[in-house]
Design a protein around this motif. Structure first.
Motif, PDB file in Angstrom:
ATOM      1  N   VAL A  55       0.852  -1.225  -0.024  1.00  0.00           N
ATOM      2  CA  VAL A  55      -0.044   0.063   0.044  1.00  0.00           C
ATOM      3  C   VAL A  55       0.897   1.279   0.088  1.00  0.00           C
ATOM      4  O   VAL A  55       1.791   1.240   0.734  1.00  0.00           O
ATOM      5  N   ARG A  56       0.848   2.124  -1.111  1.00  0.00           N
ATOM      6  CA  ARG A  56       1.771   3.219  -1.270  1.00  0.00           C
ATOM      7  C   ARG A  56       1.196   4.306  -0.931  1.00  0.00           C
ATOM      8  O   ARG A  56      -0.173   4.823  -1.513  1.00  0.00           O
ATOM      9  N   ILE A  57       1.575   5.237  -0.421  1.00  0.00           N
ATOM     10  CA  ILE A  57       1.329   6.669  -0.032  1.00  0.00           C
ATOM     11  C   ILE A  57       2.255   7.611  -0.710  1.00  0.00           C
ATOM     12  O   ILE A  57       3.142   7.560  -0.855  1.00  0.00           O
ATOM     13  N   THR A  58       1.761   8.943  -1.277  1.00  0.00           N
ATOM     14  CA  THR A  58       2.765   9.940  -1.341  1.00  0.00           C
ATOM     15  C   THR A  58       2.490  11.261  -0.624  1.00  0.00           C
ATOM     16  O   THR A  58       1.306  11.393  -0.278  1.00  0.00           O
ATOM     17  N   THR A  59       3.489  12.219  -0.657  1.00  0.00           N
ATOM     18  CA  THR A  59       3.222  13.371  -0.066  1.00  0.00           C
ATOM     19  C   THR A  59       3.840  14.593  -0.819  1.00  0.00           C
ATOM     20  O   THR A  59       4.816  13.945  -1.902  1.00  0.00           O
ATOM     21  N   ARG A  60       3.864  15.656  -0.507  1.00  0.00           N
ATOM     22  CA  ARG A  60       4.255  16.845  -1.049  1.00  0.00           C
ATOM     23  C   ARG A  60       4.894  17.873  -0.077  1.00  0.00           C
ATOM     24  O   ARG A  60       4.255  18.417   0.531  1.00  0.00           O
ATOM     25  N   TYR A  61       6.285  18.089  -0.104  1.00  0.00           N
ATOM     26  CA  TYR A  61       6.861  18.843   0.971  1.00  0.00           C
ATOM     27  C   TYR A  61       6.839  20.415   0.469  1.00  0.00           C
ATOM     28  O   TYR A  61       7.334  20.488  -0.592  1.00  0.00           O
ATOM     29  N   LEU A  62       6.234  21.201   1.308  1.00  0.00           N
ATOM     30  CA  LEU A  62       6.286  22.655   1.057  1.00  0.00           C
ATOM     31  C   LEU A  62       7.423  23.139   1.989  1.00  0.00           C
ATOM     32  O   LEU A  62       7.287  23.144   3.345  1.00  0.00           O
ATOM     33  N   ILE A  63       8.606  23.733   1.663  1.00  0.00           N
ATOM     34  CA  ILE A  63       9.430  24.061   2.715  1.00  0.00           C
ATOM     35  C   ILE A  63       9.192  25.144   3.228  1.00  0.00           C
ATOM     36  O   ILE A  63       9.837  25.670   4.286  1.00  0.00           O
ATOM     37  N   ASP A  64       8.098  26.092   2.911  1.00  0.00           N
ATOM     38  CA  ASP A  64       7.595  27.284   3.770  1.00  0.00           C
ATOM     39  C   ASP A  64       6.639  27.033   4.657  1.00  0.00           C
ATOM     40  O   ASP A  64       5.750  27.986   5.083  1.00  0.00           O
ATOM     41  N   ASP A  65       6.293  25.725   4.862  1.00  0.00           N
ATOM     42  CA  ASP A  65       4.920  25.367   5.557  1.00  0.00           C
ATOM     43  C   ASP A  65       5.422  24.104   6.297  1.00  0.00           C
ATOM     44  O   ASP A  65       5.610  23.062   5.819  1.00  0.00           O
ATOM     45  N   VAL A  66       5.167  24.129   7.619  1.00  0.00           N
ATOM     46  CA  VAL A  66       5.617  23.072   8.642  1.00  0.00           C
ATOM     47  C   VAL A  66       4.658  22.041   8.584  1.00  0.00           C
ATOM     48  O   VAL A  66       4.816  20.800   9.025  1.00  0.00           O
ATOM     49  N   VAL A  67       3.409  22.296   8.526  1.00  0.00           N
ATOM     50  CA  VAL A  67       2.271  21.159   8.530  1.00  0.00           C
ATOM     51  C   VAL A  67       1.662  20.618   7.344  1.00  0.00           C
ATOM     52  O   VAL A  67       0.948  19.719   7.332  1.00  0.00           O
ATOM     53  N   SER A  68       1.698  21.320   6.261  1.00  0.00           N
ATOM     54  CA  SER A  68       1.100  21.039   5.076  1.00  0.00           C
ATOM     55  C   SER A  68       1.659  19.604   4.695  1.00  0.00           C
ATOM     56  O   SER A  68       0.474  18.706   4.460  1.00  0.00           O
ATOM     57  N   ALA A  69       2.752  19.144   4.537  1.00  0.00           N
ATOM     58  CA  ALA A  69       3.128  17.744   4.054  1.00  0.00           C
ATOM     59  C   ALA A  69       2.638  16.532   5.252  1.00  0.00           C
ATOM     60  O   ALA A  69       2.263  15.684   4.696  1.00  0.00           O
ATOM     61  N   LEU A  70       2.775  17.229   6.381  1.00  0.00           N
ATOM     62  CA  LEU A  70       2.659  16.544   7.637  1.00  0.00           C
ATOM     63  C   LEU A  70       1.257  15.982   7.706  1.00  0.00           C
ATOM     64  O   LEU A  70       0.729  14.893   7.568  1.00  0.00           O
ATOM     65  N   PHE A  71       0.288  16.929   7.404  1.00  0.00           N
ATOM     66  CA  PHE A  71      -1.300  16.447   7.555  1.00  0.00           C
ATOM     67  C   PHE A  71      -1.449  15.822   6.260  1.00  0.00           C
ATOM     68  O   PHE A  71      -2.437  14.892   6.456  1.00  0.00           O
ATOM     69  N   GLY A  72      -0.914  16.041   5.205  1.00  0.00           N
ATOM     70  CA  GLY A  72      -1.197  15.544   3.760  1.00  0.00           C
ATOM     71  C   GLY A  72      -0.938  13.794   4.020  1.00  0.00           C
ATOM     72  O   GLY A  72      -1.404  12.884   3.824  1.00  0.00           O
ATOM     73  N   THR A  73       0.346  13.710   4.860  1.00  0.00           N
ATOM     74  CA  THR A  73       1.035  12.286   5.099  1.00  0.00           C
ATOM     75  C   THR A  73       0.005  11.845   5.954  1.00  0.00           C
ATOM     76  O   THR A  73      -0.193  10.281   5.705  1.00  0.00           O
ATOM     77  N   ILE A  74      -0.427  12.221   6.922  1.00  0.00           N
ATOM     78  CA  ILE A  74      -1.350  11.452   7.887  1.00  0.00           C
ATOM     79  C   ILE A  74      -2.652  11.151   7.410  1.00  0.00           C
ATOM     80  O   ILE A  74      -3.283  10.081   7.616  1.00  0.00           O
ATOM     81  N   HIS A  75      -3.257  12.040   6.565  1.00  0.00           N
ATOM     82  CA  HIS A  75      -4.457  11.835   5.491  1.00  0.00           C
ATOM     83  C   HIS A  75      -4.293  10.708   4.711  1.00  0.00           C
ATOM     84  O   HIS A  75      -5.089   9.524   4.922  1.00  0.00           O
ATOM     85  N   GLU A  76      -3.210  10.437   3.934  1.00  0.00           N
ATOM     86  CA  GLU A  76      -2.961   9.379   3.204  1.00  0.00           C
ATOM     87  C   GLU A  76      -2.579   8.204   4.262  1.00  0.00           C
ATOM     88  O   GLU A  76      -3.044   6.949   3.602  1.00  0.00           O
ATOM     89  N   GLY A  77      -1.969   8.264   5.238  1.00  0.00           N
ATOM     90  CA  GLY A  77      -1.671   7.239   5.923  1.00  0.00           C
ATOM     91  C   GLY A  77      -2.976   6.607   6.494  1.00  0.00           C
ATOM     92  O   GLY A  77      -2.972   5.260   6.825  1.00  0.00           O
ATOM     93  N   GLY A  78      -3.862   7.214   6.676  1.00  0.00           N
ATOM     94  CA  GLY A  78      -5.258   6.689   7.171  1.00  0.00           C
ATOM     95  C   GLY A  78      -5.849   6.070   5.959  1.00  0.00           C
ATOM     96  O   GLY A  78      -6.369   5.064   6.300  1.00  0.00           O
ATOM     97  N   HIS A  79      -5.764   6.535   4.874  1.00  0.00           N
ATOM     98  CA  HIS A  79      -6.359   5.420   3.732  1.00  0.00           C
ATOM     99  C   HIS A  79      -5.441   4.271   3.757  1.00  0.00           C
ATOM    100  O   HIS A  79      -6.029   3.197   3.403  1.00  0.00           O
ATOM    101  N   ALA A  80      -4.199   4.444   4.024  1.00  0.00           N
ATOM    102  CA  ALA A  80      -3.209   3.265   3.877  1.00  0.00           C
ATOM    103  C   ALA A  80      -3.723   2.200   4.797  1.00  0.00           C
ATOM    104  O   ALA A  80      -3.606   1.062   4.797  1.00  0.00           O
TER     105      ALA A  80
END
Lengths: 505, 505
Positions: A250-275
């Motif tokens: 089961v594979r997930i992806t994210t996208r890191y925005l270097i000017d935002d500390v939580v954008s990629a994190l919440f994206g990862t948790i979201h996809e992690g929930g699907h996973a």
């Protein structure tokens, strides 16, 4: 079961396995396309995908599959099937009937049209040129109406036929009720929040946050959630997604925005929930088409549960804020309370995918109401921009300056995915309702979060949701877990409690 | 061409395209397995691969394909085909006949046997237990002999039938001649080198060399060679490989050893050579089975040309040594001449894959002679360890202490790949012969290398080799380029010149 029926069952199961093999191979090809496949190979790769998809369609609509289904559906035969095989017969019949009702020529025309329309939409959005897209949108609506006629309409609402593809059994009547209840409460709540003098500060979220540290913290949180890295991986892509190839991959992806500390994190948790959902489907379903989430709405309930209910909660940050601070030394020197409030700012806005947890639902309700008008009232593409802008003003108090930030913002309609949007808010409602039961059945639920002991929560969800895959329908599932059908009051209560605290209402 | 023949041609080309689609999808699945697919998904993934492979086999052996070939081979029809389609008919006929001659049951037994044998070999090698593997090896030899009988034997040498699968048209008679010539010169040269008092120092190659810097230098060199990153990518895997999915998507892998500054680099250049071949096949061949290298030997000639002829040459390091030094500040403070000599140490050894450019060929000749004995003289698996050890002593002056570093070292035989080994030395010979022509036709060849102007070399090879894919046979190709058939003297001359200089003989 007669020898003949037993042979038919084997042939049927073998055909399902074959179909599943093509789905998995195509899943790998799509994942590959979106995670770094070289640009110059795309043209040939598209043909490969086209050929494999055609073969899958052929297997899914094979006349012998129809004959086997007819035999296995005979009451005496059906009664002797295992629970899994019974559901497999029912599900396959449903898909089979949907597929064979569309003449192959019509299907192919539609595939070509929507793939052109997706490119055109991208261009139209970029150039803020709705007029260039309108004709295509009308054509897609016409095709969708033809499909509705071919699939058939139950009890009057044409739009129900589309809804059923994403949320089996869901109807306009029910959505009117739940979305009505939701809108009635959220519009005033959102207004009260906007008027509150206690607005959280958020400027510190926007600094330069090193990508490697973001990645390392995201991986740490995924591990805490119980994501199994021997059965999955985390990559990067322009638009984050999750794909369950099989429960062991089961594979997930994210996208890191270097000017935002939580954008990629919440994206990862979201996809992690699907996973987590896909990784914990019962082994008994592997190799069948039941080894996937039961609906878009239930799937979305899991991503949103982990992202919002857990990931945007105070107990979660009471536990993990110090780890985040250690990942970014000297960058997060504000108190945890301020950090928590900053990640939960409510701000009515124009763009759905950037919306907060509360107003997000209003974005969905707007789309739902417009889709209903299109299919039940015959509204045309030319009427949509004005309709869109009116509703944004009414529900969110904001008005798009142009169609790019209005009716053109989402890809869904260009691909013909009418009926998909409600899944997002259904996910929020399912998540709140399931959380309500979770709080009773795991009485120390919030203490577990505060201790960083998330695995019992994953186990509970596995027992109640994940293991079943598509073996239970969404409504069977929600009734079995919570004792009653979908009820929007749980989401309202959850949001009121959370935001009255944050905004001191 | 009649309307009917023209229809048949279309059906034939469409079938080829379908087959190619399956090959490409399988290629992505294999690449994925070897570059990080999650472990727990492997079991299901193997079934997916099995199902897709079975479908490909079905397409490749379809009775209608045989009928279309028969029609297209009729002289009047064949004469009207384009050059590409003529070659496609010839190639497809050859593959088709090979495939349909093996009864499906026999083929399936063999697939099961060799997949078991590969695991068993791995275990036997680890435990130094040839006895446990011997029975399986005998079985594989028996199957291979059955295949030879089914495929048919030309002019007496049974081994030729196996050789032809990897190097079309190659015969034992020709290999005896070229390998004989090679062995006769290389055995004394290797002995003279061993006796030389001028042995290069190599200890500085073994320090800690940061992986990120190794990667960055490898990418830099690939760019210098003209590797197109919009049509390919570089990843990591336990065993480096190259895979040409289509000319717009050619992927290579490498393996970084942090205690060795050149291991990953030469591996990358080697795979990069394979990749340049695949990336520069003519667009006209895309979607046909001709869009690949013409033989294992010619493919290997390109990887070895770039790795050894270019990458291990003095002009190359005169140009690139300063870049390497910059990548590893304070680590490489020895003169370029010493560095060059260190990367070209000759040392007779036991393990093929660790052998130097010169003695490597002796490892291959030993395997070739043993394979000939198996298929032409009926030598049994039980006789191989002793035979192996004798030949190592005779040709290389070294003797394995156990079978793990002897007869058990290579995976090839456990997979039934008899006839494959000669490709490696054929690659060295083709490379030297092509280099000889290159030096005449691009008279400033070595100056180009010394200037770091490698693109004209890639262009020349594209014109002479790469563009043709499988459109020309290996011998057609080598004659068209160099004006004569394969001649081992070029490799001998190249090695003598190079190593007499390095070892001051």
């Amino acid at each position: 079961m007669t020898q003949n029926d037993s042979n038919i069952l084997s042939l049927f199961l073998e055909q399902i396995k074959q179909m599943k093999s093509y789905e998995e191979a195509l899943g790998v090809l799509y994942w590959d396309l979106r995670t770094g496949a070289p640009r110059k190979g795309m043209e040939v790769r598209s043909e490969v995908i086209g050929n494999l998809s055609a073969q899958l369609f052929k297997l899914s609509t094979a006349p012998e599959l129809g004959e086997w289904l007819t035999e296995l559906e005979k009451p005496a035969v059906y009664a002797e099937l295992s629970e899994i095989n019974q559901r497999l017969v029912t599900e396959t019949r449903k898909e089979y009937d949907r597929s064979i009702k569309i003449p192959p020529k019509l299907h192919q025309e539609y595939v070509v049209l929507t793939s052109q329309a997706e490119s055109l939409w991208e261009e139209a959005k970029e150039k803020n040129d709705y007029a260039s897209f309108e004709l295509y949108l009308d054509k897609i609506i016409t095709y969708s109406n033809q499909f509705i006629d071919l699939w058939g309409v139950k009890e009057g609402s044409r739009y129900d036929t589309l809804l059923d593809a994403y949320e089996p059994g869901m109807t306009t009547a029910e959505l009117d009720k739940v979305f009505g209840g939701l809108r009635e409460k959220l519009v005033p709540l959102s207004a009260a929040i906007a008027a509150s003098p206690h607005q959280p500060k958020t400027d510190f979220l926007k600094q330069t946050y090193a990508k490697e540290a973001q990645k390392s913290f995201s991986l740490f949180i995924l591990k805490q959630m119980g994501f199994d890295f021997a059965a999955g991986r985390l990559d990067e892509s322009a638009h984050p997604f999750a794909t369950g190839l099989n429960p062991g991959d089961v594979r997930i992806t994210t996208r890191y925005l270097i000017d935002d500390v939580v954008s990629a994190l919440f994206g990862t948790i979201h996809e992690g929930g699907h996973a987590l959902y896909e990784q914990n489907i019962s082994k008994d379903l592997i190799g069948t088409t039941l080894a996937t989430g039961t609906s878009m709405g239930i799937h979305e309930s899991q991503s949103r549960f982990w992202e919002n209910v857990i990931g945007r909660s105070k107990p979660f940050w009471n536990r993990y804020y110090k780890d985040l601070q250690q990942h970014f030394p000297n960058q997060l020197e504000i108190p945890v309370e301020d950090f928590y409030r900053a990640t939960n700012v409510v701000q009515p806005s124009l763009i759905r995918i950037e919306a907060d947890e509360l107003t997000y639902n209003l974005h969905i309700i707007i789309r739902y109401e417009i889709e209903k008008l299109i299919f039940n009232e015959g509204v045309k593409a030319s009427e949509l921009p004005a309709l869109w802008n009116e509703k944004y003003k009414e529900y969110l108090g904001v008005e798009p300056e142009n169609d790019s930030e209005g009716v053109l913002q989402d890809v869904h309609w260009s691909g013909g995915a009418f009926g998909y949007f409600p899944s997002y808010s259904l996910g929020n409602m399912y998540a709140a309702q399931i959380t309500n039961t979770l709080e009773t059945e795991l009485p120390n639920f919030w203490e577990l979060v505060e201790e960083g002991n998330l695995l019992p929560i994953k186990e509970w969800l596995t027992e109640k949701v994940y293991q079943y895959g598509k073996l239970r329908t969404p409504s069977e599932l929600i009734i079995a877990i919570t004792g009653k059908p979908l009820d929007p009051d749980h989401l309202v209560a959850y949001l009121e409690k959370k935001y009255k605290d944050i905004y001191k209402l």
